[in-house]
Scaffold this active site. Structure first.
Site, short mmCIF file in Angstrom:
data_model
loop_
_atom_site.label_atom_id
_atom_site.label_comp_id
_atom_site.label_asym_id
_atom_site.label_seq_id
_atom_site.Cartn_x
_atom_site.Cartn_y
_atom_site.Cartn_z
N SER A 140 0.86 -1.19 0.00
CA SER A 140 0.00 0.00 0.00
C SER A 140 0.90 1.24 0.00
O SER A 140 2.08 1.15 0.36
CB SER A 140 -0.86 0.02 1.26
OG SER A 140 -1.45 1.30 1.45
N TYR A 153 -1.71 -1.21 10.84
CA TYR A 153 -1.95 -1.46 9.41
C TYR A 153 -0.74 -1.05 8.57
O TYR A 153 -0.27 -1.82 7.72
CB TYR A 153 -3.22 -0.74 8.93
CG TYR A 153 -3.46 -0.95 7.44
CD1 TYR A 153 -3.69 -2.22 6.93
CD2 TYR A 153 -3.44 0.13 6.55
CE1 TYR A 153 -3.91 -2.42 5.57
CE2 TYR A 153 -3.65 -0.06 5.20
CZ TYR A 153 -3.88 -1.34 4.70
OH TYR A 153 -4.07 -1.54 3.35
N1 LIG Z 1 -8.71 -0.58 -1.48
C1 LIG Z 1 -7.74 0.21 -1.11
O1 LIG Z 1 -7.91 1.44 -1.01
C2 LIG Z 1 -6.37 -0.37 -0.83
C3 LIG Z 1 -5.28 0.52 -0.79
C4 LIG Z 1 -4.01 0.00 -0.55
C5 LIG Z 1 -3.82 -1.36 -0.36
N2 LIG Z 1 -4.89 -2.20 -0.41
C6 LIG Z 1 -4.62 -3.65 -0.18
O2 LIG Z 1 -5.18 -4.39 -1.24
C7 LIG Z 1 -5.56 -5.69 -0.77
C8 LIG Z 1 -6.98 -5.99 -1.24
O3 LIG Z 1 -7.85 -5.05 -0.65
P1 LIG Z 1 -9.24 -4.64 -1.30
O4 LIG Z 1 -9.25 -3.19 -1.43
O5 LIG Z 1 -9.53 -5.46 -2.51
O6 LIG Z 1 -10.20 -5.03 -0.08
P2 LIG Z 1 -11.61 -5.79 -0.06
O7 LIG Z 1 -12.48 -5.35 -1.17
O8 LIG Z 1 -12.10 -5.61 1.35
O9 LIG Z 1 -11.21 -7.33 -0.27
C9 LIG Z 1 -10.52 -8.05 0.70
C10 LIG Z 1 -10.53 -9.53 0.32
O10 LIG Z 1 -9.83 -10.26 1.33
C11 LIG Z 1 -10.65 -11.37 1.74
N3 LIG Z 1 -10.41 -11.71 3.13
C12 LIG Z 1 -10.57 -10.89 4.21
N4 LIG Z 1 -10.32 -11.57 5.33
C13 LIG Z 1 -10.01 -12.84 4.96
C14 LIG Z 1 -9.66 -14.02 5.69
N5 LIG Z 1 -9.59 -14.02 7.02
N6 LIG Z 1 -9.41 -15.15 5.00
C15 LIG Z 1 -9.48 -15.16 3.64
N7 LIG Z 1 -9.80 -14.08 2.90
C16 LIG Z 1 -10.06 -12.93 3.57
C17 LIG Z 1 -12.09 -10.87 1.52
O11 LIG Z 1 -12.96 -11.96 1.30
P3 LIG Z 1 -13.94 -12.65 2.38
O12 LIG Z 1 -14.56 -11.55 3.18
O13 LIG Z 1 -14.91 -13.38 1.50
O14 LIG Z 1 -13.08 -13.56 3.17
C18 LIG Z 1 -11.93 -10.09 0.21
O15 LIG Z 1 -11.98 -10.98 -0.87
C19 LIG Z 1 -5.37 -5.66 0.74
O16 LIG Z 1 -4.16 -6.33 1.07
C20 LIG Z 1 -5.26 -4.18 1.08
O17 LIG Z 1 -4.44 -3.96 2.22
C21 LIG Z 1 -6.16 -1.74 -0.65
#
Ligand SMILES: NC(=O)c1ccc[n+]([C@@H]2O[C@H](COP(=O)([O-])OP(=O)(O)OC[C@H]3O[C@@H](n4cnc5c(N)ncnc54)[C@H](OP(=O)(O)O)[C@@H]3O)[C@@H](O)[C@H]2O)c1
Length: 258
Positions: A140, A153
């Site tokens: 991130s 985080y």
């Molecule tokens: N969106 C942003 O602004 C942003 C910015 C910087 C970095 N990131 C990084 O990008 C990555 C993806 O984030 P995103 O934005 O796509 O978030 P998201 O839409 O909340 O998706 C998170 C995913 O992780 C899965 N997950 C959560 N807890 C889990 C567990 N205990 N076991 C297995 N799967 C689990 C969720 O599925 P289930 O709930 O079905 O398990 C979901 O598929 C993360 O590592 C985040 O730190 C995101």
């Protein structure tokens, strides 16, 4: 993009950036192993992938913070050659450190750091035997400096960055490409789970994924989009304490403490 094999495994495949990786990799001809907790949601995505791109899919519903998660995954993938691992599942929670829930913070460390270490270790060993493979690590923009009010985080994301960049060098001799992807605000379920207001200017998850796949095999890490390259730049040129203060002023507002 170089062909790394026939299968890609994506953690966090049920939403957001992980879901977008499933679509972009299937478009490139990869069959997809979807890993997350919500089975029905992954089955819907898998069905779309099969219809749109004529690829195979395998859905593995598992909580990767649980002790036995790797056994659950390997039981179903032992006969598949996983060419690409996208270590993406993660969540964030901000607030004043001493007021945050301890169990939630431990869960964050397990999901964002412990699970990726175990998964990458397993699949990198398999890839090394074939001398071919790729690993994508989701970090991130908060990985490049201390972020008060997101202390845990941002530390987990710094872990992802340092871990992935170290492996970029170390695994080259094993024929494995490693890329750290650092998105800024991206449209997904992330902010809803972090309990912070949506950002209408966030990037589309598809855009983040497309940018990253173009850099796989070429770079050790990338921040997606011009504005998201600034934290890395400022963390290099500004005095550390000044940059932490500037970031803190912003993140305090972000978590609603200002
Ligand atoms: N969106 C942003 O602004 C942003 C910015 C910087 C970095 N990131 C990084 O990008 C990555 C993806 O984030 P995103 O934005 O796509 O978030 P998201 O839409 O909340 O998706 C998170 C995913 O992780 C899965 N997950 C959560 N807890 C889990 C567990 N205990 N076991 C297995 N799967 C689990 C969720 O599925 P289930 O709930 O079905 O398990 C979901 O598929 C993360 O590592 C985040 O730190 C995101």
């Amino acid at each position: 993009m170089k062909k790394y094999g026939n299968w890609a495994l994506v953690t966090g495949a049920s939403a957001g950036i992980g879901e977008a990786y499933c679509f972009e990799l299937a478009k490139l001809g990869y069959s997809i192993v979807l890993v997350a907790r919500r089975e029905e949601r992954m089955k819907e995505i898998a069905s779309k992938l099969e219809k749109q791109f004529s690829v195979k899919t395998l859905v593995i519903p598992v909580d990767i913070t649980q002790e036995d998660f790797l056994e659950k995954i390997t039981a179903k993938t032992k006969d598949l050659e996983i060419g690409i691992l996208v270590s993406n599942a993660g969540f964030g929670k901000g607030g004043k450190f001493i007021e945050l829930d301890q169990n939630k913070m431990a869960e964050m460390v397990k999901l964002n750091c412990v699970a990726p270490t175990i998964l990458v270790h397993h699949f990198a060993k398999e890839m090394a035997k074939r001398k071919c493979g790729a690993i994508i690590h989701l970090a991130s923009v908060v990985a490049y400096q201390a972020v008060p009010y997101y202390a845990v985080y941002s530390a987990t994301k710094a872990f992802n960055l340092i871990f992935g960049e170290s492996l970029w060098h170390e695994l080259k001799e094993n024929g494995i490409d490693s890329l750290v992807v650092s998105p800024g605000s991206t449209k997904s379920e992330f902010r809803q789970i972090a309990e912070i207001p949506e950002n209408p200017h966030g990037m589309e998850a598809e855009e983040v994924v497309k940018i990253s796949l173009k850099k796989l095999g070429k770079r050790s890490s990338i921040a997606t989009g011009f504005i998201n390259k600034l934290p890395e730049f400022f963390s290099r040129i500004l005095p550390r304490r000044l940059w932490i203060k500037i970031v803190a002023d912003q993140s305090k507002k972000n978590v609603g403490l200002d």
